[in-house]
Write an enzyme that holds these catalytic residues in place. Structure first.
Site, mmCIF file in Angstrom:
data_model
loop_
_atom_site.group_PDB
_atom_site.id
_atom_site.type_symbol
_atom_site.label_atom_id
_atom_site.label_comp_id
_atom_site.label_asym_id
_atom_site.label_seq_id
_atom_site.Cartn_x
_atom_site.Cartn_y
_atom_site.Cartn_z
ATOM 1 C CG ASP A 237 -1.981 -1.061 1.168
ATOM 2 O OD1 ASP A 237 -2.180 -1.633 0.078
ATOM 3 O OD2 ASP A 237 -2.624 -1.331 2.199
ATOM 4 C CE LYS B 192 -5.524 12.097 0.584
ATOM 5 N NZ LYS B 192 -6.739 11.666 1.226
ATOM 6 C CG PHE C 250 -2.532 -4.979 -6.253
ATOM 7 C CD1 PHE C 250 -3.151 -6.031 -5.589
ATOM 8 C CD2 PHE C 250 -3.082 -3.712 -6.120
ATOM 9 C CE1 PHE C 250 -4.288 -5.820 -4.814
ATOM 10 C CE2 PHE C 250 -4.214 -3.484 -5.345
ATOM 11 C CZ PHE C 250 -4.817 -4.539 -4.688
#
Ligand SMILES: C[S@@+](CC[C@H](N)C(=O)[O-])C[C@H]1O[C@@H](n2cnc3c(N)ncnc32)[C@H](O)[C@@H]1O
Length: 197
Positions: free
Chosen positions: A104, A108, A176
């Site tokens: 992950d 931000k 992914f």
């Protein structure tokens, strides 16, 4: 039984509690998602053991089903949080390769401290659980995460970065990775070796 549940979550495991023969190389697939990587690696390398780690229950179940379908006994999945597994649960010098594949990215700025690669517990634990000469392999679709990882590992004298040429060895694409490649993103990869003492 392809799901591994520690008998005690609050003490360091013994290597032979995970797989019976501690002399075999063990590899970790951290944040395994639906387990495609582990389920492809285990039959390819029957002489190694593979422990997949994932915190989301339905992904653990998918991984377990995939492992069961292959019929191998050298792969298991554990439902737990990555930094705790690496930082506290696994015993020292028990892992030959740790794979962190499309983690992950926490894109931000204010969330960067959540990245595993910035977690001191994880980094210290990584050095502790790898055997001398053991490897940490990272793939990511996120360029800033990649730069962050290069910077973070360069500050740890226990690791040296080594080459990872395309097709250097069998290394299946993850779900992914395939997803991001289909969308035209590129995947960065890096490989480090734990220095021999
Ligand atoms: C982007 S997905 C990548 C999955 C897989 N490695 C792949 O490449 O297809 C990241 C996975 O890591 C898991 N994950 C993220 N943080 C975790 C943590 N702290 N502990 C355990 N699993 C975690 C997520 O639930 C998710 O399944």
């Amino acid at each position: 039984m392809s799901v591994f549940v520690p008998s005690d979550y609050f003490r360091e495991l013994r290597r032979d509690e995970i797989f019976p023969d501690p002399s075999r190389p063990m590899e970790i697939d951290l944040g395994c998602g639906e387990g495609t990587f582990t389920a492809a690696m285990a039959p390819q390398f029957p002489e190694r053991d593979f422990l997949a780690v994932e915190r989301i229950l339905c992904r653990v179940e998918s991984t377990s089903k995939k492992i069961n379908r292959t019929g191998v006994e050298n792969a298991k999945v554990m439902r737990l949080e990555s930094a705790y597994v690496v930082g506290w649960l696994l015993p020292p010098a028990c892992v030959s390769r740790l794979h962190l594949l499309c983690p992950d990215p926490w894109p931000k700025k204010r969330h960067e401290r959540n990245r595993l690669i910035n977690n001191v517990e994880f980094l210290t634990g990584l050095e502790r659980i790898l055997i001398p000469g053991g490897e940490f392999l990272l793939k990511t679709d996120h360029p800033e995460y990649f730069e962050n990882a290069i910077e973070s590992l360069s500050q740890r004298s226990g690791f040296e970065r080594i080459d990872w040429p395309e097709d250097a060895f069998f290394y299946p694409q993850t779900d992914f990775e395939k997803h991001w490649l289909r969308r035209g993103l590129s995947i960065n990869r890096a490989r480090w070796r734990k220095r021999e003492a």
